[in-house]
Design a protein around this motif. Structure first.
Motif, PDB file in Angstrom:
ATOM      1  N   HIS A 169      -8.300  -7.848  -1.823  1.00 26.81           N
ATOM      2  CA  HIS A 169      -7.518  -7.201  -1.292  1.00 26.81           C
ATOM      3  C   HIS A 169      -6.788  -7.227  -2.828  1.00 26.81           C
ATOM      4  CE1 HIS A 169      -4.314  -9.293   0.552  1.00 26.81           C
ATOM      5  NE2 HIS A 169      -4.736 -10.501   0.842  1.00 26.81           N
ATOM      6  N   ASN A 196       1.751   0.091  -6.677  1.00 24.00           N
ATOM      7  CA  ASN A 196       0.189  -0.320  -5.817  1.00 24.00           C
ATOM      8  C   ASN A 196      -1.075   0.691  -6.309  1.00 24.00           C
ATOM      9  OD1 ASN A 196      -1.814   0.817  -3.793  1.00 24.00           O
ATOM     10  ND2 ASN A 196      -1.297  -0.831  -3.439  1.00 24.00           N
ATOM     11  N   TYR A 217      -1.781  -3.508   4.861  1.00 20.05           N
ATOM     12  CA  TYR A 217      -1.394  -2.396   5.219  1.00 20.05           C
ATOM     13  C   TYR A 217      -1.074  -2.909   7.057  1.00 20.05           C
ATOM     14  CZ  TYR A 217      -0.162   2.334   5.719  1.00 20.05           C
ATOM     15  OH  TYR A 217      -0.111   4.259   5.703  1.00 20.05           O
ATOM     16  N   CYS A 248      -1.439   7.626   3.071  1.00 22.08           N
ATOM     17  CA  CYS A 248      -0.731   6.620   3.968  1.00 22.08           C
ATOM     18  C   CYS A 248       0.697   6.934   3.537  1.00 22.08           C
ATOM     19  CB  CYS A 248      -1.050   5.867   3.272  1.00 22.08           C
ATOM     20  SG  CYS A 248      -0.935   5.218   1.695  1.00 22.08           S
ATOM     21  N   THR A 255       0.722  -0.917  -0.303  1.00 16.90           N
ATOM     22  CA  THR A 255      -0.220  -0.052   0.417  1.00 16.90           C
ATOM     23  C   THR A 255       0.674   1.635  -0.121  1.00 16.90           C
ATOM     24  OG1 THR A 255      -1.379  -1.194   1.549  1.00 16.90           O
ATOM     25  CG2 THR A 255      -1.909   1.199   0.905  1.00 16.90           C
ATOM     26  N   GLY A 303      -7.573   2.140   4.163  1.00 14.84           N
ATOM     27  CA  GLY A 303      -8.506   1.746   3.663  1.00 14.84           C
ATOM     28  C   GLY A 303      -9.934   0.521   3.763  1.00 14.84           C
ATOM     29  N   ALA A 347      -2.929   6.307  -1.178  1.00 12.19           N
ATOM     30  CA  ALA A 347      -3.291   4.984  -2.315  1.00 12.19           C
ATOM     31  C   ALA A 347      -4.659   4.895  -2.297  1.00 12.19           C
ATOM     32  CB  ALA A 347      -3.330   3.696  -1.164  1.00 12.19           C
ATOM     33  N   ASN A 352      -7.581  -1.712  -0.756  1.00 12.27           N
ATOM     34  CA  ASN A 352      -6.480  -1.710  -0.673  1.00 12.27           C
ATOM     35  C   ASN A 352      -5.463  -1.261   0.972  1.00 12.27           C
ATOM     36  OD1 ASN A 352      -3.729  -0.583  -1.311  1.00 12.27           O
ATOM     37  ND2 ASN A 352      -4.064   0.979  -2.869  1.00 12.27           N
ATOM     38  N   GLY A 353      -5.295  -2.560   1.442  1.00  9.24           N
ATOM     39  CA  GLY A 353      -4.716  -2.222   3.155  1.00  9.24           C
ATOM     40  C   GLY A 353      -4.670  -3.975   4.122  1.00  9.24           C
ATOM     41  N   ASN A 368      -9.223   2.598  -2.762  1.00  9.49           N
ATOM     42  CA  ASN A 368      -9.398   1.145  -2.799  1.00  9.49           C
ATOM     43  C   ASN A 368      -9.915   2.092  -4.565  1.00  9.49           C
ATOM     44  OD1 ASN A 368      -9.623   0.446  -0.601  1.00  9.49           O
ATOM     45  ND2 ASN A 368     -11.257   1.679   0.152  1.00  9.49           N
ATOM     46  N   ASP A 371      -3.794  -4.898  -1.979  1.00  8.34           N
ATOM     47  CA  ASP A 371      -1.952  -5.346  -2.275  1.00  8.34           C
ATOM     48  C   ASP A 371      -1.570  -6.282  -1.724  1.00  8.34           C
ATOM     49  OD1 ASP A 371      -4.046  -5.138   0.348  1.00  8.34           O
ATOM     50  OD2 ASP A 371      -2.628  -4.624   1.124  1.00  8.34           O
TER      51      ASP A 371
END
Length: 410
Positions: free
Chosen positions: A229, A32, A275, A57, A27, A280, A210, A271-272, A212, A231
């Motif tokens: 997801h 990414n 992370y 992020c 991420t 996200g 970053a 996304n994440g 979504n 990432d």
């Protein structure tokens, strides 16, 4: 115009693009962002309304780190998101909570081992799962202020995947520089406790952004969500975790190009998952909660398509009638079977909000977690793309099977 590729060919193209052309997708990284652009283009090309949910992020970069004690140099790795440092200070060690409380560690390089380093510590501000004992350890460390931390770890498939050793800390909100190495390779450190050691952790945090990727076909008040997801951890192409899940949703999008059903279909590429701050996920969940009464189900796809064995699924929060109808679609001997529920995954985002959730993964999940996930071994040759297209086809059936949602789950 007819599609120039079959669904199976599209699946192979997506896997190759994500694993070879883009590669590891932490991420906030450039890769990414390339992944979100790639996903967004294909979702829009399939006629979905596209929304990119952006959030701030940090990206992270690291170089060669080292620890020298006496004449020995130990092969440490910087903890993901750690701050960098260059120090020459005495070593101290602690193997349990009481030892950590008792010892003076301020302005020392602290070696954590034993029960203190048996499993990854959850990031201090992680919103979904944060055990009291983990918070306690972090709190004591911040109070006692060691100059840096070296963790001696081994392998813990349940919480760290196949990594050996694993990073004890993976937290951009934790301000003590840290690194890690295997218990075996770090055993020689103990004869240097109390003596000065030289430590260099080469790493830095980089402000980044970053997003979504959310695609929607609005067809009615009732809504079904499919999520995966996008990432990865650093240094892994993330074929099973989770290019395969992304590919299932992208193939599903193509299958739904001419969708005329009565339910709204939403594809959420989150996304994440890997992370530390889950920003996200929090952003997407905030939007979902506003209209959760209209959501019939949320289906999470993660770790599917392993070349050995079939696809497994678990259901969370469905009433008996709807569960029976869903099982009728997915119980296919030799290919799909219902598994015991597992609770590590994005399906729990929905279930904890009383939204019925279905989770899809490979049947040999335990093997994948212990030998493949989060490592360079998570390559495209681990994935059978035929299984991805087969799953996409059955997910498509869920969109048009109004009988599955005839009775309310809640």
């Amino acid at each position: 115009m007819a599609d120039q590729y079959t669904h199976h060919q599209w699946a192979k193209k997506h896997m190759e693009a994500l694993c070879f052309q883009i590669g590891p997708r932490p991420t906030g990284s450039e890769a990414n962002r390339a992944a979100t652009a790639y996903i967004g283009k294909h979702v829009a090309d399939c006629g979905f309304d596209l929304k990119m949910q952006e959030f701030a992020c940090i990206d992270w970069a690291s170089g060669r780190s080292f620890l020298q004690a006496g004449d020995a140099i130990f092969p440490i790795q910087a903890s993901p998101y750690s701050l960098g440092c260059r120090l020459s200070l005495p070593l101290e060690a602690a193997d349990c909570l009481q030892a950590l409380k008792d010892k003076h560690v301020q302005d020392k390089i602290l070696v954590l081992h034993g029960s203190l380093a048996s499993q990854p510590l959850m990031p201090k501000n992680f919103p979904f799962y944060n055990p009291k004992e983990h918070k306690n350890i972090i709190g004591i460390l911040e109070e006692k202020k060691p100059a840096a931390i070296i963790a001696l770890t081994s392998k813990n498939p349940q919480t760290a995947g196949a990594l050996d050793p694993f990073a004890l800390f993976e937290d951009g909100d934790f301000s003590i520089p840290s690194a890690y190495l295997s218990e075996k390779k770090g055993a020689g450190l103990f004869k240097h406790i109390g003596k000065k050691a030289k430590l260099a952790i080469c790493s830095k945090r980089i402000a980044s952004a970053a997003c979504n990727v959310v695609g929607r076909k609005n067809r009615g008040d009732r809504r079904i969500i499919f999520c995966a997801h996008l990432d990865t951890k650093p240094n892994t192409p993330g074929a099973l975790d989770n290019a395969a899940g992304i590919t299932v949703l992208l193939v599903l999008a193509r299958m739904l190009q001419t969708y005329t059903g009565t339910m709204t279909v939403e594809l959420a590429f989150l996304n994440g998952e890997d992370y530390y701050a889950a920003k996200g996920h929090l952003l997407y969940l905030k939007e979902v909660i506003k209209t959760k009464e209209n959501i019939c189900a949320a289906c999470n796809v993660d770790g599917v398509g392993h070349k050995a064995g079939g696809t497994g699924y678990a259901l969370f929060g469905f009433n008996e009638n709807n569960q029976r109808k869903i099982k009728h679609i997915f119980d296919r001997p030799g290919h799909f079977r219902q598994m015991e529920p597992w609770f590590q995954g994005d399906h729990m985002l929905f279930y904890q909000e009383n939204i019925p959730a279905a989770a899809f993964t490979s049947q040999n999940l335990n093997y994948i977690m212990s030998e493949i996930v989060h490592t360079p071994n998570d390559r495209i040759d681990q994935v059978d793309c035929r299984k991805l297209t087969r799953l996409a086809g059955l997910l498509k059936d869920l969109c048009s099977r109004n009988d599955c949602w005839a009775s309310k789950n809640r």
